[in-house]
Design a protein around this motif. Structure first.
Motif, PDB file in Angstrom:
ATOM      1  N   GLY A  36       0.877  -1.124   0.046  1.00  0.00           N
ATOM      2  CA  GLY A  36      -0.061  -0.056   0.032  1.00  0.00           C
ATOM      3  C   GLY A  36       0.930   1.155   0.064  1.00  0.00           C
ATOM      4  N   TRP A  37       1.935   1.162  -0.595  1.00  0.00           N
ATOM      5  CA  TRP A  37       2.936   2.469  -0.625  1.00  0.00           C
ATOM      6  C   TRP A  37       2.891   2.978  -1.986  1.00  0.00           C
ATOM      7  N   ASP A  38       2.713   4.558  -1.844  1.00  0.00           N
ATOM      8  CA  ASP A  38       2.887   5.087  -3.247  1.00  0.00           C
ATOM      9  C   ASP A  38       4.123   5.925  -3.040  1.00  0.00           C
ATOM     10  N   ILE A  39       5.229   5.185  -3.339  1.00  0.00           N
ATOM     11  CA  ILE A  39       6.488   5.724  -3.491  1.00  0.00           C
ATOM     12  C   ILE A  39       7.302   5.573  -4.949  1.00  0.00           C
ATOM     13  N   PRO A  40       8.471   6.292  -5.160  1.00  0.00           N
ATOM     14  CA  PRO A  40       9.104   6.290  -6.553  1.00  0.00           C
ATOM     15  C   PRO A  40       9.609   4.766  -6.624  1.00  0.00           C
ATOM     16  N   CYS A  41       9.337   4.184  -7.739  1.00  0.00           N
ATOM     17  CA  CYS A  41      10.157   2.941  -7.997  1.00  0.00           C
ATOM     18  C   CYS A  41      10.776   3.088  -9.096  1.00  0.00           C
ATOM     19  N   VAL A  42      12.317   2.985  -9.174  1.00  0.00           N
ATOM     20  CA  VAL A  42      13.105   3.364 -10.249  1.00  0.00           C
ATOM     21  C   VAL A  42      14.167   2.266 -10.488  1.00  0.00           C
ATOM     22  N   SER A  43      14.826   2.407 -11.724  1.00  0.00           N
ATOM     23  CA  SER A  43      15.954   1.336 -11.974  1.00  0.00           C
ATOM     24  C   SER A  43      17.389   1.757 -11.652  1.00  0.00           C
ATOM     25  N   SER A  44      17.508   2.845 -10.974  1.00  0.00           N
ATOM     26  CA  SER A  44      19.087   3.070 -10.545  1.00  0.00           C
ATOM     27  C   SER A  44      18.905   3.926  -9.281  1.00  0.00           C
ATOM     28  N   VAL A  45      20.140   3.855  -8.594  1.00  0.00           N
ATOM     29  CA  VAL A  45      20.351   4.487  -7.357  1.00  0.00           C
ATOM     30  C   VAL A  45      20.216   5.900  -7.540  1.00  0.00           C
ATOM     31  N   ASP A  46      20.935   6.416  -8.541  1.00  0.00           N
ATOM     32  CA  ASP A  46      21.029   7.751  -9.109  1.00  0.00           C
ATOM     33  C   ASP A  46      19.614   8.397  -9.180  1.00  0.00           C
ATOM     34  N   GLU A  47      18.707   7.580  -9.829  1.00  0.00           N
ATOM     35  CA  GLU A  47      17.130   7.979 -10.188  1.00  0.00           C
ATOM     36  C   GLU A  47      16.395   7.825  -8.753  1.00  0.00           C
ATOM     37  N   ALA A  48      16.926   7.111  -7.691  1.00  0.00           N
ATOM     38  CA  ALA A  48      16.125   7.225  -6.663  1.00  0.00           C
ATOM     39  C   ALA A  48      16.431   8.462  -5.816  1.00  0.00           C
ATOM     40  N   PHE A  49      17.642   9.095  -5.874  1.00  0.00           N
ATOM     41  CA  PHE A  49      18.059  10.006  -5.037  1.00  0.00           C
ATOM     42  C   PHE A  49      17.461  11.305  -5.586  1.00  0.00           C
ATOM     43  N   VAL A  50      17.056  11.338  -6.958  1.00  0.00           N
ATOM     44  CA  VAL A  50      16.653  12.494  -7.495  1.00  0.00           C
ATOM     45  C   VAL A  50      15.123  12.548  -7.146  1.00  0.00           C
ATOM     46  N   ALA A  51      14.476  11.309  -7.094  1.00  0.00           N
ATOM     47  CA  ALA A  51      13.116  11.316  -7.151  1.00  0.00           C
ATOM     48  C   ALA A  51      12.633  11.237  -5.590  1.00  0.00           C
ATOM     49  N   ALA A  52      13.433  10.761  -4.851  1.00  0.00           N
ATOM     50  CA  ALA A  52      13.114  10.755  -3.003  1.00  0.00           C
ATOM     51  C   ALA A  52      13.960  11.507  -2.496  1.00  0.00           C
ATOM     52  N   GLY A  53      15.043  12.378  -2.925  1.00  0.00           N
ATOM     53  CA  GLY A  53      16.014  13.320  -2.184  1.00  0.00           C
ATOM     54  C   GLY A  53      16.929  12.275  -1.435  1.00  0.00           C
ATOM     55  N   ARG A  54      17.864  12.639  -0.914  1.00  0.00           N
ATOM     56  CA  ARG A  54      18.948  11.868  -0.086  1.00  0.00           C
ATOM     57  C   ARG A  54      18.430  11.356   1.178  1.00  0.00           C
ATOM     58  N   PRO A  55      18.257   9.673   0.905  1.00  0.00           N
ATOM     59  CA  PRO A  55      17.826   9.185   2.322  1.00  0.00           C
ATOM     60  C   PRO A  55      18.720   8.986   3.446  1.00  0.00           C
ATOM     61  N   GLY A  56      17.862   8.683   4.473  1.00  0.00           N
ATOM     62  CA  GLY A  56      19.041   8.399   5.636  1.00  0.00           C
ATOM     63  C   GLY A  56      19.784   7.262   5.694  1.00  0.00           C
ATOM     64  N   MET A  57      19.549   6.146   4.859  1.00  0.00           N
ATOM     65  CA  MET A  57      20.311   5.017   4.408  1.00  0.00           C
ATOM     66  C   MET A  57      19.696   4.094   3.442  1.00  0.00           C
ATOM     67  N   LEU A  58      20.661   3.046   2.797  1.00  0.00           N
ATOM     68  CA  LEU A  58      20.295   2.544   1.778  1.00  0.00           C
ATOM     69  C   LEU A  58      20.585   1.004   2.111  1.00  0.00           C
ATOM     70  N   LEU A  59      19.346   0.095   1.860  1.00  0.00           N
ATOM     71  CA  LEU A  59      19.636  -1.175   1.998  1.00  0.00           C
ATOM     72  C   LEU A  59      20.054  -1.826   0.783  1.00  0.00           C
ATOM     73  N   ASN A  60      21.125  -2.488   0.508  1.00  0.00           N
ATOM     74  CA  ASN A  60      21.682  -3.033  -0.730  1.00  0.00           C
ATOM     75  C   ASN A  60      21.280  -4.349  -0.621  1.00  0.00           C
ATOM     76  N   VAL A  61      20.233  -4.780  -1.314  1.00  0.00           N
ATOM     77  CA  VAL A  61      19.656  -6.294  -1.451  1.00  0.00           C
ATOM     78  C   VAL A  61      19.809  -6.712  -2.695  1.00  0.00           C
ATOM     79  N   THR A  62      20.854  -6.341  -3.615  1.00  0.00           N
ATOM     80  CA  THR A  62      20.887  -6.688  -4.977  1.00  0.00           C
ATOM     81  C   THR A  62      21.854  -8.115  -4.877  1.00  0.00           C
ATOM     82  N   ILE A  63      22.037  -8.585  -6.078  1.00  0.00           N
ATOM     83  CA  ILE A  63      22.661  -9.747  -6.200  1.00  0.00           C
ATOM     84  C   ILE A  63      24.092  -9.393  -5.892  1.00  0.00           C
TER      85      ILE A  63
END
Length: 349
Positions: A36-63
């Motif tokens: 039930g979240w209305d949040i940006p969903c993007v394909s790169s970290v750089d895009e995320a920082f533009v869409a959501a501003g600089r977050p307090g942390m990043l969880l890296n759950v990639t391969i």
């Protein structure tokens, strides 16, 4: 694992997910919609920082192969990173990330979630109270039918799973390893293409030995996913079944069950420790400069299995340091190269 981390974050009142990054944006949107979240969903970290501003942390759950790229991008944006294990696939890449973390002053840690259980905490405390272990043994016997990439890996057990047990051994002993001899193989009935079983003996800096016996193709009488443990001390012996049973027997005494306490476990505990560090608390136990030793144990065990010789951790760090320094200089990142070269092996803590 991405969904597991999303739910772990959602259970905390002091955190919220500001964006989800995935190579499949549709998958990210689906995960957000499920919650039930209305949040940006993007394909790169750089895009995320533009869409959501600089977050307090990043969880890296990639391969694992993407861990360095994603973590480094966040660190250079000034964003602390909590990464799934391994921090990178190689010690060389981990040294490079540790250098970036040092140069930027931004925290990078790995979630070694199997450090965080009430059982292993009680086991560690009992072992320490008995004077520490001179001989520590872990047996790990499981039989997962994963299918997919693990079935095709060259060393599925050592590369994909053993880091958990190796890291737990460092946690229990409170020390770092010096050398390892490892024999890797597959029983004739194994369904894995690569070697899915291993026997390894590590020598630690205080003289303790840690013996690992593991298999990912062991049907019947399987152990816990945390393994089955025994520690031999000057006072007697302590065992842990990998779940909630810790037992001890000391000289001239009867066997007894050790009380196991409570507290957060798994991903929730790893996240709590990381957030506490961001709020001014002590560095998390998975901070990259400390956690790199667990990764080096894997790399050393692999090298030993392939050469048939004992391998020193110092040699693993020396080779990785030389490689990482050359790679950094080749792309013109002289600050990272100089930081790695200054350590002359494993980074200081």
């Amino acid at each position: 694992m991405g969904r597991a981390w999303l739910d772990t974050v959602a259970r905390r009142d002091d955190l919220r997910v500001s964006a989800i990054v995935d190579v499949s944006v549709e998958t990210a949107r689906g995960a957000a919609a499920e919650r039930g979240w209305d949040i940006p969903c993007v394909s790169s970290v750089d895009e995320a920082f533009v869409a959501a501003g600089r977050p307090g942390m990043l969880l890296n759950v990639t391969i694992p192969e993407a861990h360095r790229t994603v973590s480094e991008a966040a660190l250079r944006h000034g964003v602390p990173v909590l990464s799934e294990k391994p921090v990178t696939p190689t010690v060389s890449d981990a040294l490079a990330l540790a250098a970036v973390s040092e140069l930027t002053g931004v925290l990078l840690a790995t979630s070694q979630s199997r450090r965080y259980s009430a059982g292993i905490r009680s086991f560690r405390e009992e072992v320490a109270g008995a004077g520490g272990a001179a001989q520590l043994t872990a047996m790990f016997f499981q039989n997962p039918r994963f299918g997919g990439f693990r079935d095709e890996m060259e060393s599925p057990l050592l590369i994909d799973m053993a880091i958990h047990t190796f890291d737990q051994a460092r946690y229990v002993l409170g020390a770092d390893p010096v050398s390892v001899y490892c024999d890797e193989f597959s029983p004739p009935w194994s369904w894995y293409r690569g070697d899915a079983a291993a026997e390894a003996v590590f020598r630690f800096e205080d003289g303790a030995r840690f013996a690992y016996s593991g298999s990912w193709c062991a049907d019947g009488l399987t152990t816990s996913w945390n393994g089955s443990w025994r520690a031999s001390t000057a006072s007697g012996s302590v065992s842990w079944d990998g779940e909630a049973e810790v037992r001890a027997q000391y000289r001239d005494g009867d066997p007894r069950t050790v009380p196991v306490g409570g507290g957060e476990e798994g991903l929730a505990a790893a996240l709590a420790e990381f957030v506490a560090a961001l709020d001014g608390g002590p560095a998390p136990s998975g901070e990259v400069r400390a956690n790199i030793w667990s990764l080096a144990m894997v790399e050393a065990a692999l090298a030993s299995a392939r050469t048939g010789q004992a391998v020193r951790l110092d040699d693993v760090f020396a080779a990785a340091s030389a490689h990482a320094t050359r790679a950094a200089r080749a792309i013109g990142d002289h600050a990272v190269a100089e930081a790695i070269a200054a350590w002359d092996g494993a980074p200081p803590r």
